[in-house]
Design a protein around this motif. Structure first.
Motif, mmCIF file in Angstrom:
data_model
loop_
_atom_site.group_PDB
_atom_site.id
_atom_site.type_symbol
_atom_site.label_atom_id
_atom_site.label_comp_id
_atom_site.label_asym_id
_atom_site.label_seq_id
_atom_site.Cartn_x
_atom_site.Cartn_y
_atom_site.Cartn_z
ATOM 1 N N MET A 1 17.611 1.625 5.839
ATOM 2 C CA MET A 1 16.523 0.711 5.538
ATOM 3 C C MET A 1 15.247 1.512 5.306
ATOM 4 N N PRO A 2 14.491 1.175 4.259
ATOM 5 C CA PRO A 2 13.268 1.939 3.999
ATOM 6 C C PRO A 2 12.152 1.594 4.994
ATOM 7 N N VAL A 3 11.251 2.528 5.159
ATOM 8 C CA VAL A 3 10.043 2.300 5.959
ATOM 9 C C VAL A 3 9.055 1.578 5.047
ATOM 10 N N LEU A 4 8.453 0.498 5.564
ATOM 11 C CA LEU A 4 7.570 -0.338 4.751
ATOM 12 C C LEU A 4 6.176 -0.442 5.354
ATOM 13 N N PHE A 5 5.190 -0.596 4.472
ATOM 14 C CA PHE A 5 3.827 -0.913 4.876
ATOM 15 C C PHE A 5 3.153 -1.639 3.723
ATOM 16 N N SER A 6 2.092 -2.378 4.017
ATOM 17 C CA SER A 6 1.321 -3.041 2.964
ATOM 18 C C SER A 6 0.003 -2.308 2.800
ATOM 19 N N ALA A 7 -0.534 -2.355 1.574
ATOM 20 C CA ALA A 7 -1.726 -1.552 1.285
ATOM 21 C C ALA A 7 -2.506 -2.115 0.114
ATOM 22 N N LEU A 8 -3.725 -1.603 -0.004
ATOM 23 C CA LEU A 8 -4.562 -1.780 -1.190
ATOM 24 C C LEU A 8 -4.624 -0.422 -1.878
ATOM 25 N N LEU A 9 -4.514 -0.419 -3.194
ATOM 26 C CA LEU A 9 -4.612 0.824 -3.952
ATOM 27 C C LEU A 9 -5.983 0.897 -4.613
ATOM 28 N N PRO A 10 -6.683 2.026 -4.461
ATOM 29 C CA PRO A 10 -7.997 2.127 -5.106
ATOM 30 C C PRO A 10 -7.838 2.262 -6.616
ATOM 31 N N ALA A 42 -1.064 -3.020 6.920
ATOM 32 C CA ALA A 42 -0.182 -3.159 8.082
ATOM 33 C C ALA A 42 1.044 -2.278 7.885
ATOM 34 N N TYR A 43 1.528 -1.737 8.984
ATOM 35 C CA TYR A 43 2.720 -0.898 8.993
ATOM 36 C C TYR A 43 3.864 -1.701 9.604
ATOM 37 N N TYR A 44 5.026 -1.678 8.955
ATOM 38 C CA TYR A 44 6.156 -2.471 9.428
ATOM 39 C C TYR A 44 7.323 -1.630 9.949
ATOM 40 N N GLY A 45 7.380 -0.371 9.583
ATOM 41 C CA GLY A 45 8.506 0.465 9.972
ATOM 42 C C GLY A 45 9.727 0.141 9.131
ATOM 43 N N PRO A 46 10.907 0.565 9.578
ATOM 44 C CA PRO A 46 12.129 0.272 8.818
ATOM 45 C C PRO A 46 12.356 -1.247 8.750
ATOM 46 N N LEU A 92 -7.842 -9.825 6.032
ATOM 47 C CA LEU A 92 -6.703 -9.628 5.133
ATOM 48 C C LEU A 92 -5.628 -8.798 5.831
ATOM 49 N N ALA A 93 -6.041 -7.723 6.507
ATOM 50 C CA ALA A 93 -5.082 -6.882 7.228
ATOM 51 C C ALA A 93 -4.374 -7.685 8.317
ATOM 52 N N ASN A 94 -5.106 -8.529 9.028
ATOM 53 C CA ASN A 94 -4.485 -9.363 10.065
ATOM 54 C C ASN A 94 -3.479 -10.338 9.460
ATOM 55 N N ALA A 95 -3.806 -10.896 8.296
ATOM 56 C CA ALA A 95 -2.857 -11.784 7.618
ATOM 57 C C ALA A 95 -1.593 -11.017 7.232
ATOM 58 N N ALA A 96 -1.752 -9.729 6.900
ATOM 59 C CA ALA A 96 -0.610 -8.889 6.521
ATOM 60 C C ALA A 96 0.157 -8.366 7.729
ATOM 61 N N LEU A 144 3.359 -4.048 -1.305
ATOM 62 C CA LEU A 144 4.309 -3.708 -0.261
ATOM 63 C C LEU A 144 4.910 -2.376 -0.693
ATOM 64 N N MET A 145 4.714 -1.354 0.125
ATOM 65 C CA MET A 145 5.126 0.003 -0.224
ATOM 66 C C MET A 145 6.343 0.429 0.582
ATOM 67 N N THR A 146 7.175 1.251 -0.038
ATOM 68 C CA THR A 146 8.238 1.945 0.682
ATOM 69 C C THR A 146 7.804 3.389 0.857
ATOM 70 N N SER A 147 8.232 3.988 1.941
ATOM 71 C CA SER A 147 7.942 5.385 2.221
ATOM 72 C C SER A 147 9.253 6.088 2.517
ATOM 73 N N GLU A 148 9.544 7.113 1.726
ATOM 74 C CA GLU A 148 10.761 7.888 1.932
ATOM 75 C C GLU A 148 10.384 9.339 2.151
#
Length: 167
Positions: A1-10, A42-46, A92-96, A144-148
């Motif tokens: 399972m991928p590691v996931l987090f949500s973000a804003l991109l500049p 927000a960081y979600y982990g796997p 926004l971060a709290n909602a995420a 929603l980002m994946t991190s590998e």
């Protein structure tokens, strides 16, 4: 399972502003390349991408875009970062999902990492970036980002994008 987090991109021009302020950085820090710069919500982990995307989509539904700017550098143990500023960022971060974290949310963009036992390595950068302020922009998309893990650092990919109301 991928590691996931949500973000804003500049936006690209803000990325260029930051890169210009840094110049050609050398100093024993491990610099994050501009293509990995983001403001974590927000960081979600796997986690399962589909399940997390459905959950995040529900949490972000009807939310408006947020005004953001980046300014002066600061540090966490082992991390040099720029402060992300905007009155709607924390809600926004709290909602995420940031409100589920044990520590308080601090909006930032990571620039570099350094050994925790050598905080002085980042001192020159916190000083030189003390007066840095990017232009403000309206963030109208959460990703929603994946991190590998890869040799040379993590590889981030956008798994899903969620448009925020532009109003």
């Amino acid at each position: 399972m991928p590691v996931l987090f949500s973000a804003l991109l500049p936006p690209e021009d803000v990325v260029e502003e930051i890169a210009a302020a840094l110049g050609d950085p050398r100093s024993g820090l491990r610099w994050e390349p501009p293509e990995r710069w983001h403001i974590t919500l927000a960081y979600y982990g796997p986690d399962d991408v589909g399940t997390r995307a459905a959950w995040l989509g529900e949490r972000l539904a009807g939310r408006g875009g947020v005004d953001v700017r980046l300014e002066k550098a600061a540090t966490f143990p082992g991390v040099l970062w720029l402060t992300a500023v905007g009155p709607e960022l924390t809600p926004l971060a709290n909602a995420a999902g940031a409100d589920a974290e044990p520590r308080p949310y601090r909006a930032h963009l990571t620039l570099a990492r350094f050994p925790r036992e050598e905080p002085g390595l980042a001192a020159r950068w916190t000083e030189s970036l003390q007066s840095f302020t990017s232009r403000s922009w309206r963030a109208t998309e959460v990703v929603l980002m994946t991190s590998e893990r890869e040799r040379g650092g993590p590889r981030y990919s956008v798994a899903r994008a969620f448009e925020l109301d532009r109003g």
